[in-house]
Motif scaffolding. Structure first.
Motif, PDB file in Angstrom:
ATOM      1  N   LYS A 142       0.821  -1.207   0.000  1.00 13.41           N
ATOM      2  CA  LYS A 142       0.000   0.000   0.000  1.00 13.41           C
ATOM      3  C   LYS A 142       0.858   1.262   0.000  1.00 13.41           C
ATOM      4  CE  LYS A 142      -0.744  -0.051   5.021  1.00 13.41           C
ATOM      5  NZ  LYS A 142      -1.769  -0.187   6.068  1.00 13.41           N
ATOM      6  N   LEU A 143       2.157   1.124   0.272  1.00 11.08           N
ATOM      7  CA  LEU A 143       3.033   2.281   0.204  1.00 11.08           C
ATOM      8  C   LEU A 143       3.236   2.740  -1.236  1.00 11.08           C
ATOM      9  CD1 LEU A 143       5.777   1.264   2.810  1.00 11.08           C
ATOM     10  CD2 LEU A 143       3.857   2.831   3.129  1.00 11.08           C
ATOM     11  N   THR A 144       3.139   1.805  -2.195  1.00  5.03           N
ATOM     12  CA  THR A 144       3.319   2.138  -3.605  1.00  5.03           C
ATOM     13  C   THR A 144       2.016   2.254  -4.339  1.00  5.03           C
ATOM     14  OG1 THR A 144       3.570  -0.219  -4.130  1.00  5.03           O
ATOM     15  CG2 THR A 144       5.569   1.023  -3.641  1.00  5.03           C
ATOM     16  N   PHE A 145       0.895   2.018  -3.651  1.00  4.50           N
ATOM     17  CA  PHE A 145      -0.422   2.135  -4.278  1.00  4.50           C
ATOM     18  C   PHE A 145      -0.973   3.513  -3.939  1.00  4.50           C
ATOM     19  CE2 PHE A 145      -5.013   1.347  -4.668  1.00  4.50           C
ATOM     20  CZ  PHE A 145      -5.041   0.746  -5.930  1.00  4.50           C
ATOM     21  N   VAL A 146      -1.186   4.339  -4.951  1.00  3.14           N
ATOM     22  CA  VAL A 146      -1.512   5.746  -4.725  1.00  3.14           C
ATOM     23  C   VAL A 146      -2.770   5.919  -3.896  1.00  3.14           C
ATOM     24  CG1 VAL A 146      -2.037   7.941  -5.846  1.00  3.14           C
ATOM     25  CG2 VAL A 146      -0.354   6.384  -6.846  1.00  3.14           C
ATOM     26  N   ASP A 147      -3.821   5.155  -4.230  1.00  3.10           N
ATOM     27  CA  ASP A 147      -5.125   5.328  -3.579  1.00  3.10           C
ATOM     28  C   ASP A 147      -5.303   4.276  -2.487  1.00  3.10           C
ATOM     29  OD1 ASP A 147      -8.588   5.488  -4.767  1.00  3.10           O
ATOM     30  OD2 ASP A 147      -7.640   6.157  -2.932  1.00  3.10           O
ATOM     31  N   SER A 148      -4.550   4.393  -1.375  1.00  2.02           N
ATOM     32  CA  SER A 148      -4.589   3.365  -0.325  1.00  2.02           C
ATOM     33  C   SER A 148      -4.936   3.927   1.049  1.00  2.02           C
ATOM     34  CB  SER A 148      -3.225   2.670  -0.247  1.00  2.02           C
ATOM     35  OG  SER A 148      -2.225   3.589   0.132  1.00  2.02           O
ATOM     36  N   GLU A 149      -5.375   5.173   1.138  1.00  4.43           N
ATOM     37  CA  GLU A 149      -5.652   5.773   2.444  1.00  4.43           C
ATOM     38  C   GLU A 149      -6.878   5.178   3.129  1.00  4.43           C
ATOM     39  OE1 GLU A 149      -3.842  10.188   1.290  1.00  4.43           O
ATOM     40  OE2 GLU A 149      -5.959   9.929   1.844  1.00  4.43           O
ATOM     41  N   TRP A 150      -7.682   4.423   2.403  1.00  2.55           N
ATOM     42  CA  TRP A 150      -8.927   3.895   2.963  1.00  2.55           C
ATOM     43  C   TRP A 150      -8.749   2.542   3.627  1.00  2.55           C
ATOM     44  CZ3 TRP A 150      -9.898  -0.858   0.876  1.00  2.55           C
ATOM     45  CH2 TRP A 150      -9.301  -1.161  -0.351  1.00  2.55           C
ATOM     46  N   THR A 151      -7.563   1.929   3.616  1.00  3.85           N
ATOM     47  CA  THR A 151      -7.397   0.546   4.058  1.00  3.85           C
ATOM     48  C   THR A 151      -7.772   0.335   5.527  1.00  3.85           C
ATOM     49  OG1 THR A 151      -5.064   1.044   4.465  1.00  3.85           O
ATOM     50  CG2 THR A 151      -5.629   0.033   2.351  1.00  3.85           C
ATOM     51  N   GLY A 152      -7.800   1.406   6.310  1.00  3.41           N
ATOM     52  CA  GLY A 152      -8.229   1.279   7.700  1.00  3.41           C
ATOM     53  C   GLY A 152      -9.690   0.898   7.840  1.00  3.41           C
ATOM     54  N   ILE A 153     -10.435   0.864   6.733  1.00  2.00           N
ATOM     55  CA  ILE A 153     -11.851   0.480   6.780  1.00  2.00           C
ATOM     56  C   ILE A 153     -12.012  -0.959   7.240  1.00  2.00           C
ATOM     57  CG2 ILE A 153     -12.073  -0.429   4.413  1.00  2.00           C
ATOM     58  CD1 ILE A 153     -14.531   2.001   5.990  1.00  2.00           C
ATOM     59  N   ALA A 154     -10.945  -1.761   7.091  1.00  2.00           N
ATOM     60  CA  ALA A 154     -11.034  -3.173   7.484  1.00  2.00           C
ATOM     61  C   ALA A 154     -11.329  -3.333   8.970  1.00  2.00           C
ATOM     62  CB  ALA A 154      -9.725  -3.883   7.132  1.00  2.00           C
ATOM     63  N   ASP A 155     -10.972  -2.340   9.773  1.00  2.00           N
ATOM     64  CA  ASP A 155     -11.218  -2.416  11.215  1.00  2.00           C
ATOM     65  C   ASP A 155     -12.591  -1.880  11.606  1.00  2.00           C
ATOM     66  OD1 ASP A 155      -7.815  -1.335  11.644  1.00  2.00           O
ATOM     67  OD2 ASP A 155      -8.615  -3.386  11.557  1.00  2.00           O
ATOM     68  N   GLU A 156     -13.358  -1.362  10.641  1.00  2.00           N
ATOM     69  CA  GLU A 156     -14.625  -0.727  10.957  1.00  2.00           C
ATOM     70  C   GLU A 156     -15.848  -1.580  10.620  1.00  2.00           C
ATOM     71  OE1 GLU A 156     -12.825   3.659   9.723  1.00  2.00           O
ATOM     72  OE2 GLU A 156     -14.879   3.111   9.180  1.00  2.00           O
ATOM     73  N   PHE A 157     -15.625  -2.768   9.993  1.00  5.23           N
ATOM     74  CA  PHE A 157     -16.775  -3.556   9.548  1.00  5.23           C
ATOM     75  C   PHE A 157     -17.622  -4.053  10.710  1.00  5.23           C
ATOM     76  CE2 PHE A 157     -16.908  -4.052   5.060  1.00  5.23           C
ATOM     77  CZ  PHE A 157     -15.624  -3.784   4.608  1.00  5.23           C
ATOM     78  N   GLY A 158     -16.959  -4.570  11.751  1.00  3.54           N
ATOM     79  CA  GLY A 158     -17.726  -5.185  12.838  1.00  3.54           C
ATOM     80  C   GLY A 158     -18.499  -6.393  12.322  1.00  3.54           C
ATOM     81  N   ASP A 159     -19.796  -6.439  12.614  1.00  6.48           N
ATOM     82  CA  ASP A 159     -20.641  -7.548  12.139  1.00  6.48           C
ATOM     83  C   ASP A 159     -21.174  -7.305  10.732  1.00  6.48           C
ATOM     84  OD1 ASP A 159     -22.024  -7.874  15.466  1.00  6.48           O
ATOM     85  OD2 ASP A 159     -20.274  -8.853  14.566  1.00  6.48           O
ATOM     86  N   ASP A 160     -20.964  -6.113  10.184  1.00  3.87           N
ATOM     87  CA  ASP A 160     -21.445  -5.824   8.836  1.00  3.87           C
ATOM     88  C   ASP A 160     -20.538  -6.448   7.794  1.00  3.87           C
ATOM     89  OD1 ASP A 160     -22.261  -2.471   9.875  1.00  3.87           O
ATOM     90  OD2 ASP A 160     -23.503  -4.293   9.883  1.00  3.87           O
ATOM     91  N   THR A 161     -21.117  -6.779   6.655  1.00  2.00           N
ATOM     92  CA  THR A 161     -20.328  -7.313   5.536  1.00  2.00           C
ATOM     93  C   THR A 161     -20.157  -6.289   4.434  1.00  2.00           C
ATOM     94  OG1 THR A 161     -22.328  -8.240   4.537  1.00  2.00           O
ATOM     95  CG2 THR A 161     -21.070  -9.679   6.009  1.00  2.00           C
ATOM     96  N   MET A 162     -20.991  -5.276   4.433  1.00  2.00           N
ATOM     97  CA  MET A 162     -20.944  -4.270   3.377  1.00  2.00           C
ATOM     98  C   MET A 162     -21.115  -2.882   3.992  1.00  2.00           C
ATOM     99  SD  MET A 162     -23.009  -2.073   1.331  1.00  2.00           S
ATOM    100  CE  MET A 162     -24.651  -2.711   1.216  1.00  2.00           C
ATOM    101  N   MET A 163     -20.356  -1.911   3.485  1.00  2.00           N
ATOM    102  CA  MET A 163     -20.483  -0.524   3.899  1.00  2.00           C
ATOM    103  C   MET A 163     -20.269   0.366   2.676  1.00  2.00           C
ATOM    104  SD  MET A 163     -18.483  -0.145   7.548  1.00  2.00           S
ATOM    105  CE  MET A 163     -16.906  -0.558   6.820  1.00  2.00           C
ATOM    106  N   ILE A 164     -20.888   1.559   2.732  1.00  2.00           N
ATOM    107  CA  ILE A 164     -20.659   2.572   1.707  1.00  2.00           C
ATOM    108  C   ILE A 164     -20.153   3.819   2.419  1.00  2.00           C
ATOM    109  CG2 ILE A 164     -21.677   3.995  -0.099  1.00  2.00           C
ATOM    110  CD1 ILE A 164     -23.723   1.871  -0.581  1.00  2.00           C
ATOM    111  N   ARG A 165     -19.056   4.351   1.951  1.00  2.00           N
ATOM    112  CA  ARG A 165     -18.451   5.516   2.579  1.00  2.00           C
ATOM    113  C   ARG A 165     -18.076   6.562   1.517  1.00  2.00           C
ATOM    114  NH1 ARG A 165     -20.094   3.514   6.485  1.00  2.00           N
ATOM    115  NH2 ARG A 165     -19.029   3.008   8.457  1.00  2.00           N
ATOM    116  N   LYS A 166     -18.220   7.819   1.900  1.00  2.00           N
ATOM    117  CA  LYS A 166     -17.650   8.891   1.110  1.00  2.00           C
ATOM    118  C   LYS A 166     -16.246   9.132   1.632  1.00  2.00           C
ATOM    119  CE  LYS A 166     -18.392  13.580  -0.593  1.00  2.00           C
ATOM    120  NZ  LYS A 166     -19.258  14.764  -0.581  1.00  2.00           N
TER     121      LYS A 166
END
Length: 757
Positions: A142-166
């Motif tokens: 992710k250091l070489t992938f330009v659009d990688s700032e969102w990867t912290g979303i993996a810790d926000e799922f909880g019991d959900d399987t799908m999320m939509i974020r702006k």
């Protein structure tokens, strides 16, 4: 005022005719007013009910359309998550095999082309931090992938399987990412192994969210997420974004209502999507709908006011013969003998007493605030907020009415060793101590001198002086000694030449501040008149940049004694050539900044480097810099002998030797025989900078040199510093230099030409 009205009412109601007219007038006024308000609110309620229903239905249609598109996009995300090739990508050891990557690229291309609402698809390996995406392709980190700032979303799922974020799409991602993204987690054997990110085309997704087809209405629609962030808006009129936040706050759990925003009456409807949790909000201006109702209401109201006014005029006419306040007041004055024999005379006495008391209080306030106004006048001139000659003269006459046309002198006082003073006394006492300093100055100059003080912030204070008689030399030296004795700290002062023109106060302040800088050579607690230093001339003053560079090199190689010796040479040159204090301070402050720049975080000197040395004697400056140099040199001497430091030096040498090659972190780490992760960790630990940033900075410095010293094309220079594409080079250069390469070349050559003219 209330007593006068009470008397008038008491006298008026004593007459039967006046009472009858007053009762009839008030009755008619209340009846007409009630009719106008009732008709207005009834019509308003009917219009709101008729308008609210179609707005609600339109929101339902838009929500259903968008929810269907999101379900369709989620089905594609599910297909991606359960695909066998995605499973192999997340679980196989050889993740970046050409065949698997090519197959996944084709599959992603097929899924995207089958939907006009999807911009791109990313698949993120949570455990290894790698990506497979379209259109970017495969990325191992992710250091070489330009659009990688969102990867912290993996810790926000909880019991959900799908999320939509702006989310925020970083610069460089271009049109490959999207601000609106659907995330779905990938579970393998009960563990979260990956995340699918489907970047949606919000323009296509929200295309059906149009304002209502009512041309005479000002309306807007919003989509708001669970955190009250606005995802999308469309409007046929100008609305502020704060309107929707106020609407949600006003409605809370209700689905319909109205409120006022910036003087406009707005009708709001909202519904919530069961799929996404988004709120769909419709806001319509009611002003145009209620215009006719308001016109009827206002007309009836004017009639009621006119009826009331007619009744009042009738009462005044009835009582005109008996009620004559002016004649009565004259009579009270003519017969008043100072004794409280009449209620009227008692009231008049109280009123006169209140007026006199208010006048005295106002005069006291003016006397107390005139000194504050004078201080602000001096501060505004010093800061450049007041420069017009007409304005200066006008305010001088207003705030310094008691001053004469005699010449004025400005003294600028500065607290010596201000950093040490700030730490010695609590912050809560700083204003009190400066107030005491101003009082001492004022008391010692009164009554022979007129005095005005102004706080210039930090260590500075200005004193404006004008003699009341023939005195020409203010007792500032005695005042400075008194401050040191009473307040237990020393101050230095610079004194201007006397100025007979008030519009030259700015010049006087500059003279005083210039004289004050000679504290650098004269020491603390000194009074320096400008006339004593105005003839100071410096000849053959050579810059010491080479000496500073040599000193910094000695520090970074751990040669503390040599670095201190070089500092002594610089200080000795400043003293022997008797540099201008401002030039000397600029050089020494620049050296302090560079030393602070190589200090570990939290170990450098506190405060702003650019202002630390301005209140110090040159010997104290030398002692402070020597102490900092010794600490830094010892640190670098220990670092040079460490294995980690040597490893970093080898990496830096490899980068310097391969600036023109397309190298990255793996190649740099391989040059030292360690892994990429360990290399990144060691480099950050020893240099407080990432490998990528250090390499980019070396390339930009080399590119800057080539731009100035050669006439090569920008595309050729980009190749020479390791960039395959000219646009990538231009973006990196602009990020580090805040200017494009072409403009940098023109600017630097213009400066060089100016030096040789």
């Amino acid at each position: 005022m209330f007593l006068s009205i009470g008397k008038w009412l008491k006298y008026t109601l004593a007459h039967t005719q006046a009472r009858l007219v007053l009762i009839l007038t008030v009755s008619v006024f209340m009846i007409i007013l009630a009719v106008s308000l009732t008709s207005y609110y009834t019509s308003k309620s009917v219009l709101q009910e008729e308008l609210s229903e179609p707005q609600h239905q339109m929101l339902q249609i838009s929500m259903k359309y968008i929810d269907d598109l999101i379900r369709e996009s989620d089905k594609i995300a599910v297909q991606v998550a359960v695909n066998d090739y995605i499973y192999d990508f997340l679980t196989s050891e050889n993740q970046n095999s050409v065949s698997n990557i090519s197959t996944l690229y084709r599959l992603l291309s097929t899924w995207i082309s089958n939907s006009k609402y999807i911009n791109s698809i990313y698949v993120y390996d949570v455990e290894r931090g790698s990506f497979i995406s379209l259109p970017q392709g495969y990325s191992s980190s992710k250091l070489t992938f330009v659009d990688s700032e969102w990867t912290g979303i993996a810790d926000e799922f909880g019991d959900d399987t799908m999320m939509i974020r702006k989310r925020h799409v970083p610069e460089g991602a271009g049109n490959k990412g999207s601000e609106l993204t659907l995330f779905r987690k990938i579970m393998i054997q009960g563990r979260l192994r990956g995340v699918v990110a489907v970047n949606l085309l919000d323009a296509e997704l929200f295309a059906k969210l149009n304002p209502p087809a009512l041309s005479q209405l000002d309306s807007m629609r919003y989509i708001v997420d669970q955190h009250n962030n606005i995802l999308y808006s469309v409007s046929n009129s100008e609305f502020q974004p704060e309107a929707v936040r106020q609407a949600l706050h006003e409605l809370k759990e209700d689905h319909f209502g109205d409120f006022f925003h910036e003087g406009r009456k707005l009708l709001v409807n909202q519904i919530e999507s069961p799929l996404t949790g988004w709120k769909y909000v419709s806001i319509v201006s009611q002003d145009s709908l209620l215009a006719q109702s308001k016109k009827v209401r206002d007309t009836v109201l004017y009639v009621s006011v006119a009826a009331l006014a007619l009744g009042v005029l009738t009462i005044l006419y009835v009582n005109s013969a008996a009620f004559r306040p002016v004649r009565r007041l004259k009579q009270l004055f003519s017969v008043y003998d100072g004794k409280a024999t009449s209620p009227d005379r008692i009231d008049l006495e109280k009123l006169a007493g209140e007026l006199l008391s208010n006048h005295a209080h106002l005069s006291q306030l003016i006397r107390e605030t005139i000194s504050d106004a004078a201080s602000k006048f001096l501060y505004d001139i010093h800061s450049g907020h007041m420069s017009g000659r007409r304005e200066i003269r006008e305010k001088w006459r207003r705030y310094f009415a008691e001053w004469t046309d005699a010449p004025v002198t400005v003294a600028v006082l500065s607290i010596d060793r201000y950093d040490s003073w700030s730490r010695r006394f609590p912050a809560s006492d700083h204003s009190l101590l400066k107030f005491a300093l101003a009082n001492i100055m004022a008391e010692l100059h009164e009554p022979e001198w007129r005095v005005a003080c102004a706080d210039f912030g930090a260590d500075r204070m200005a004193i404006l002086l004008q003699p009341r008689s023939g005195e020409t030399r203010p007792p500032l030296a005695e005042a400075i000694e008194t401050v040191s004795r009473l307040l237990k700290f020393s101050v230095s002062a610079g004194v201007s030449m006397p100025q007979s023109e008030v519009c030259r106060l700015k010049q006087a302040m500059l003279e005083a501040e210039n004289a004050l800088t000679y504290r650098l050579y004269k020491g603390y607690g000194q009074l320096v008149p400008f006339q004593d230093v105005s003839s100071h001339e410096v000849t053959d003053m050579q810059p010491q940049e080479d000496g500073v560079r040599e000193l910094m090199a000695a520090v970074e190689t751990g040669e503390g004694e040599r670095a201190i010796e070089l500092l002594g040479r610089i200080i000795g040159d400043i003293r022997s050539r008797y540099w201008y204090p401002s030039e000397a301070l600029a050089l020494l402050q620049g050296l302090l900044e560079r030393l602070k720049g190589i200090c570990p975080e939290g170990d450098g000197p506190e405060g702003d480097p650019a202002g630390r040395l301005g209140t110090l004697y040159i010997e104290d400056i030398e002692a402070e810099l020597s102490g900092l140099i010794s600490v830094l040199a010892d640190r670098y001497r220990r670092l040079i002998g460490s294995k980690d430091f040597l490893m970093c030096q080898r990496m830096i040498e490899f980068m310097e030797q391969h600036l023109g090659d397309p190298i990255g972190i793996p190649e740099i780490a391989e040059s030292t025989g360690i892994s990429s992760s360990l290399a990144s960790q060691l480099f950050k630990q020893e240099t407080n900078e990432t490998i990528y940033n250090y390499l980019t900075r070396l390339r930009m410095e080399r590119a800057s040199e080539l731009l100035v010293k050669t006439d090569r094309k920008i595309s050729d220079i980009a190749q020479m510093v390791g960039y395959q594409h000219e646009n990538s080079f231009i973006r990196s250069f602009r990020k580090f230099k805040d200017i494009t390469p072409g403009k940098y070349r023109d600017m630097m050559r213009t400066r060089i030409d100016a030096l040789f003219e």
